[in-house]
Scaffold this motif. Sequence first.
Motif, PDB file in Angstrom:
ATOM      1  N   LEU A 283      45.701  42.953  38.247  1.00 25.60           N
ATOM      2  CA  LEU A 283      45.062  44.115  37.613  1.00 25.60           C
ATOM      3  C   LEU A 283      46.097  45.109  37.104  1.00 25.60           C
ATOM      4  O   LEU A 283      45.903  45.758  36.070  1.00 25.60           O
ATOM      5  N   GLU A 284      47.199  45.214  37.839  1.00 28.91           N
ATOM      6  CA  GLU A 284      48.276  46.121  37.431  1.00 28.91           C
ATOM      7  C   GLU A 284      48.816  45.677  36.062  1.00 28.91           C
ATOM      8  O   GLU A 284      49.007  46.487  35.164  1.00 28.91           O
ATOM      9  N   LYS A 285      49.027  44.372  35.950  1.00 32.30           N
ATOM     10  CA  LYS A 285      49.565  43.810  34.709  1.00 32.30           C
ATOM     11  C   LYS A 285      48.561  44.005  33.554  1.00 32.30           C
ATOM     12  O   LYS A 285      48.936  44.442  32.466  1.00 32.30           O
ATOM     13  N   MET A 286      47.297  43.717  33.842  1.00 31.31           N
ATOM     14  CA  MET A 286      46.274  43.827  32.805  1.00 31.31           C
ATOM     15  C   MET A 286      46.141  45.287  32.336  1.00 31.31           C
ATOM     16  O   MET A 286      46.149  45.574  31.138  1.00 31.31           O
ATOM     17  N   ALA A 287      46.023  46.206  33.309  1.00 25.97           N
ATOM     18  CA  ALA A 287      45.843  47.625  32.958  1.00 25.97           C
ATOM     19  C   ALA A 287      47.068  48.135  32.200  1.00 25.97           C
ATOM     20  O   ALA A 287      46.941  48.857  31.198  1.00 25.97           O
ATOM     21  N   GLY A 288      48.239  47.748  32.652  1.00 27.12           N
ATOM     22  CA  GLY A 288      49.491  48.136  31.980  1.00 27.12           C
ATOM     23  C   GLY A 288      49.492  47.649  30.531  1.00 27.12           C
ATOM     24  O   GLY A 288      49.887  48.374  29.620  1.00 27.12           O
ATOM     25  N   GLY A 289      49.013  46.436  30.323  1.00 23.72           N
ATOM     26  CA  GLY A 289      48.958  45.841  28.987  1.00 23.72           C
ATOM     27  C   GLY A 289      48.052  46.618  28.040  1.00 23.72           C
ATOM     28  O   GLY A 289      48.227  46.586  26.820  1.00 23.72           O
ATOM     29  N   LEU A 290      47.069  47.319  28.617  1.00 27.27           N
ATOM     30  CA  LEU A 290      46.151  48.126  27.782  1.00 27.27           C
ATOM     31  C   LEU A 290      46.618  49.579  27.691  1.00 27.27           C
ATOM     32  O   LEU A 290      45.890  50.448  27.214  1.00 27.27           O
ATOM     33  N   GLY A 291      47.820  49.837  28.232  1.00 28.71           N
ATOM     34  CA  GLY A 291      48.335  51.210  28.230  1.00 28.71           C
ATOM     35  C   GLY A 291      47.659  52.057  29.294  1.00 28.71           C
ATOM     36  O   GLY A 291      47.675  53.285  29.235  1.00 28.71           O
ATOM     37  N   GLY A 292      47.062  51.396  30.279  1.00 29.07           N
ATOM     38  CA  GLY A 292      46.369  52.123  31.346  1.00 29.07           C
ATOM     39  C   GLY A 292      47.116  52.034  32.658  1.00 29.07           C
ATOM     40  O   GLY A 292      48.277  51.631  32.704  1.00 29.07           O
ATOM     41  N   GLU A 293      46.407  52.392  33.735  1.00 23.85           N
ATOM     42  CA  GLU A 293      47.048  52.460  35.035  1.00 23.85           C
ATOM     43  C   GLU A 293      46.089  52.047  36.140  1.00 23.85           C
ATOM     44  O   GLU A 293      44.889  52.310  36.033  1.00 23.85           O
ATOM     45  N   LEU A 294      46.632  51.430  37.173  1.00 24.98           N
ATOM     46  CA  LEU A 294      45.806  50.990  38.304  1.00 24.98           C
ATOM     47  C   LEU A 294      46.057  51.874  39.524  1.00 24.98           C
ATOM     48  O   LEU A 294      47.198  52.227  39.815  1.00 24.98           O
ATOM     49  N   PHE A 295      44.986  52.205  40.245  1.00 23.73           N
ATOM     50  CA  PHE A 295      45.091  53.030  41.449  1.00 23.73           C
ATOM     51  C   PHE A 295      44.392  52.318  42.611  1.00 23.73           C
ATOM     52  O   PHE A 295      43.331  51.723  42.426  1.00 23.73           O
ATOM     53  N   TYR A 296      44.983  52.398  43.796  1.00 30.79           N
ATOM     54  CA  TYR A 296      44.342  51.832  44.982  1.00 30.79           C
ATOM     55  C   TYR A 296      44.834  52.558  46.225  1.00 30.79           C
ATOM     56  O   TYR A 296      45.829  53.283  46.183  1.00 30.79           O
ATOM     57  N   ALA A 297      44.116  52.308  47.318  1.00 26.63           N
ATOM     58  CA  ALA A 297      44.474  52.956  48.582  1.00 26.63           C
ATOM     59  C   ALA A 297      45.488  52.092  49.335  1.00 26.63           C
ATOM     60  O   ALA A 297      45.632  50.903  49.041  1.00 26.63           O
ATOM     61  N   ARG A 298      46.172  52.678  50.322  1.00 25.86           N
ATOM     62  CA  ARG A 298      47.045  51.872  51.196  1.00 25.86           C
ATOM     63  C   ARG A 298      46.161  50.827  51.894  1.00 25.86           C
ATOM     64  O   ARG A 298      44.944  51.073  52.058  1.00 25.86           O
ATOM     65  N   PRO A 299      46.747  49.670  52.283  1.00 22.11           N
ATOM     66  CA  PRO A 299      45.920  48.558  52.781  1.00 22.11           C
ATOM     67  C   PRO A 299      44.928  48.943  53.881  1.00 22.11           C
ATOM     68  O   PRO A 299      43.777  48.511  53.863  1.00 22.11           O
ATOM     69  N   GLU A 300      45.340  49.804  54.825  1.00 20.46           N
ATOM     70  CA  GLU A 300      44.417  50.134  55.932  1.00 20.46           C
ATOM     71  C   GLU A 300      43.249  51.007  55.490  1.00 20.46           C
ATOM     72  O   GLU A 300      42.257  51.134  56.212  1.00 20.46           O
ATOM     73  N   PHE A 301      43.359  51.611  54.295  1.00 24.44           N
ATOM     74  CA  PHE A 301      42.227  52.389  53.771  1.00 24.44           C
ATOM     75  C   PHE A 301      41.439  51.611  52.715  1.00 24.44           C
ATOM     76  O   PHE A 301      40.532  52.149  52.079  1.00 24.44           O
TER      77      PHE A 301
END
Length: 335
Positions: A283-301
């Motif tokens: 998803l990071e790669k895909m979003a980056g390719g569209l000029g966007g950005e990916l956000f997520y929580a730390r694994p335990e959250f």
Amino acid sequence: MRVLGIETSCDETGVALYDSERGLLADALFSQIDLHRIYGGVVPELASRDHVRRMVPLVREVLERAGVQRQDVDGIAYTAGPGLVGALLVGGAFARALAYAWQVPALGVHHMEGHLLAPMLEERPPQFPFVALLVSGGHTQLVRVDGIGHYQLLGESLDDAAGEAFDKTAKLMGLRYPGGPEIARLAEQGAPGRFVFPRPMTDRPGLDFSFSGLKTFTLNTWQSCVQAGDAQEQTRSDIALAFEQAVVDTLTIKCRRALKQSGLKRLVIAGGVSANRRLRASLEKMAGGLGGELFYARPEFCTDNGAMIAYAGCQRLMAGQQDEQGLSPRARWPL
Ligand code: KG4
Ligand code: ZN
């Protein structure tokens, strides 16, 4: 405002204290995985009983670790659904009783709103509006998020949730519960390309998902290997990788479509499956390719926790919401 959050929707007892100015002060979690593992899945009655056992010690631990007296807690948020009704009742009854004793407001929070907002607890939180992919054991949904409480469902799974597909597929292949992390671990040793599985519903328009056919496809592949006398660990790893890659690709294709259709650049992933490393990378790669950005929580959250409930509850309590009289846990509850 300081809010105590209590999560008991499934097999994790989560407690946390969130301060609107200072952020997360403390959080504690007890996972019942070992209790349920021998049954191959969560046993609701055992889950409820264990939540009862863990509640008081966890609240004590969180207050102590935060260095906060109970007089300094301004509200209590708890998961009101969706989830296992017995388990929800334990957290809800406890939270409401505590709020009554401490004379502070209580608020039942939507479990998926908790997941959705968990990335807000990170150092670099996403700004509204964004597209969110919610991927947990019970839900797979694409949602447009314009602010807290402003959610528009864009698509969802018509059968199994992504996490459920991981869990069921793992079980069919003789792996331990919960299946997501087990499949991800096995897939690390998998040989790419030996098996290629379908990417369900990607060849037609729309943002809905379906994962149950993929689960059956995986089972059939595994069974034909076993029947051919090839039940080796390497084969299981190769199949795990093919399954994981198919889920990741399917989710990525739909997220890309959602970003393009909505014109938004920010993508948030939340829920247990968002802990998956291959999914994050894709998803990071895909979003980056569209000029966007990916956000997520730390694994335990990403998986169930009290911090996300404390956070979501704090936002809503600050906006003046609080429970009416009566406690009504909801097994099903649209976001
Ligand atoms: O959000 P969550 O803790 O509980 C629900 O609200 O359902 O999600 C649990 C799900 C399980 O299906 C579990 O197998 C999956 O998240 N999961 C993963 C991973 N970690 C947890 N799936 C794939 N890869 C992972 N690393
Ligand atoms: Zn959850």
